[in-house]
Each structure stands twice: as structure tokens, then as C-alpha cells.
Write a protein that holds these residues in place. Structure first.
Motif, short mmCIF file in Angstrom:
data_model
loop_
_atom_site.label_atom_id
_atom_site.label_comp_id
_atom_site.label_asym_id
_atom_site.label_seq_id
_atom_site.Cartn_x
_atom_site.Cartn_y
_atom_site.Cartn_z
N SER A 160 0.95 -1.06 -0.43
CA SER A 160 -0.13 0.09 0.08
C SER A 160 0.89 1.60 0.00
CB SER A 160 -1.01 -0.17 1.07
OG SER A 160 -0.20 -0.17 2.20
N ALA A 161 1.84 1.69 0.35
CA ALA A 161 2.47 2.19 0.48
C ALA A 161 3.59 2.53 -0.66
CB ALA A 161 3.89 2.45 1.70
N PHE A 162 4.09 1.33 -0.73
CA PHE A 162 5.04 1.80 -2.57
C PHE A 162 4.18 1.15 -3.42
CE2 PHE A 162 8.30 1.47 0.82
CZ PHE A 162 8.84 3.43 0.84
N ALA A 168 4.74 6.85 -3.40
CA ALA A 168 6.14 6.44 -3.11
C ALA A 168 6.35 6.07 -4.63
CB ALA A 168 5.51 5.67 -2.07
N HIS A 169 4.97 5.34 -5.40
CA HIS A 169 5.39 4.34 -6.74
C HIS A 169 5.96 5.13 -7.79
CE1 HIS A 169 4.56 1.80 -9.80
NE2 HIS A 169 5.66 0.87 -9.43
N ARG A 170 4.81 6.65 -7.85
CA ARG A 170 5.00 7.67 -9.00
C ARG A 170 5.77 8.42 -8.30
NH1 ARG A 170 -0.48 10.28 -7.32
NH2 ARG A 170 -1.67 8.06 -6.65
N ALA A 171 6.48 8.68 -7.40
CA ALA A 171 7.15 9.96 -6.87
C ALA A 171 8.93 8.62 -7.01
CB ALA A 171 7.57 9.90 -5.55
N LEU A 172 8.38 7.68 -7.46
CA LEU A 172 9.96 6.51 -7.61
C LEU A 172 10.15 5.99 -8.74
CD1 LEU A 172 9.93 3.24 -4.96
CD2 LEU A 172 12.16 4.92 -5.28
N LEU A 173 9.00 6.71 -9.74
CA LEU A 173 8.86 5.90 -11.46
C LEU A 173 9.43 7.75 -11.83
CD1 LEU A 173 5.70 4.65 -12.69
CD2 LEU A 173 7.61 3.64 -12.73
#
Length: 182
Positions: A160-162, A168-173
Motif C-alpha cells: 500500500s505504501a510503495f 511513493a510509486h509515482r515518485a519512484l517512477l
């Protein structure tokens, strides 16, 4: 008592005619002599001597028969005694054999009892160890279940967090795109 004689000259003794019975002798009849008066001098006739010799001969033959019979009885007693002694010795040997066998069985029974007691102690120890292992296994299963529950919870939180669609997933992308373009 009737004895078997090894000598042919033995037989029924007759006092009449002096000696062994003869077919010519009058059977069943005894010749009675007049009883002499003790005060009168007795004149001995050849017949008196013949009767005395006949009686002596009969007595000698009777003694011989009695001695032979005694010898036979002694031999018979000796034989019976030897057989009885042999039977007693055989019985004693069997008693000793049975005593040895019984002692062997007793020793074997004691050894088996000792081994049984040892096996029972081992079984009791194994049961105690089994109970301890079961308790540990149950404890380990509880800990594993708790750990699995924590793991699933942590996994769900990480997803749920990543996970996809998370901030967080969008930020990592974006960060991965920036790093590849630079």
C-alpha cells in the motif's frame, strides 16, 4: 520255597530209605521206631546207623540248598541294590540338570527384567522428551503463525505504501526517469 538247582543230585529229600526220594520208596509213609526207654541201654543196629547217616546226609543237603538259596538271595539283593543305586544316581543327575536349567532360567529372567526396566525408563524418558518436543513444536508453530501474520501485514503495508498507484510509486517512477535521462 522252590529253588532251581544247578546240580542234578538235588531234589526232594526223604528220610525213609535215607536220601533223595526214589520211585521205589513208599511215598508219604514214615517208619516209626519205638521210643526207647532212657533207663535201658540201647542196642544200635545197622539200621540205626543207616537212619542217622541218612538224616545227616539230608541235613547236609538241606544246608547246601539253604546256602545256595542264601547266595541267590544275596545276589538278587545286590542286583536290586545296584539297579536302585543306578536309578538314584540317574534321578540325582536329572535333579541337578533341572536345577541348572532352573538357575539358568532364573538368571535369564532377571536379565530380562533388568532389560525391561531399562526399556521402561527409556520409554518414559522418550515420552517426556516427546511431550517437550510437542510443546516446542506448538510454540514454534504459534511463533511462525505470528511471524506469518506480521509478514502479511508488513507486505500489505509495503504494497500500500510503495505499490502501483501509490504516491511513493509515482515518485519512484519520476526519480527513475530523471536518473535515466540525466
Amino acid at each position: 520255597m522252590r529253588t532251581t538247582s544247578s546240580r542234578p543230585d538235588r531234589g526232594i529229600i526223604s528220610i525213609i530209605d535215607g536220601g533223595a526220594s526214589e520211585p521205589t520208596a513208599a511215598q508219604g509213609r514214615l517208619e516209626l521206631l519205638a521210643t526207647p526207654d532212657p533207663a535201658e541201654p540201647v542196642s544200635l543196629t545197622p539200621r540205626h546207623y543207616q537212619t542217622a547217616l541218612s538224616l545227616l546226609d539230608c541235613a547236609a543237603k538241606a544246608l547246601e540248598i539253604l546256602y545256595d538259596r542264601r547266595d541267590q538271595l544275596e545276589a538278587s539283593i545286590e542286583e536290586v541294590s545296584m539297579r536302585a543305586e543306578g536309578a538314584v544316581m540317574a534321578a540325582q543327575a536329572k535333579v541337578l540338570d533341572w536345577q541348572k536349567l532352573a538357575a539358568g532360567f532364573k538368571t535369564e529372567a532377571q536379565e530380562l527384567e533388568r532389560r525391561l526396566a531399562t526399556a521402561q525408563q527409556r520409554a518414559e524418558l522418550a515420552e517426556t522428551q516427546l511431550e517437550a518436543e510437542r510443546a516446542r513444536a506448538e510454540s514454534a508453530e504459534r511463533q511462525a503463525a505470528e511471524a506469518l501474520g506480521l509478514s502479511h501485514g508488513l507486505h500489505a503495508k509495503i504494497i500500500s505504501a510503495f505499490g502501483r498507484g501509490s504516491t511513493a510509486h509515482r515518485a519512484l517512477l519520476v526519480a527513475v526517469d530523471d536518473a535515466s535521462g540525466a
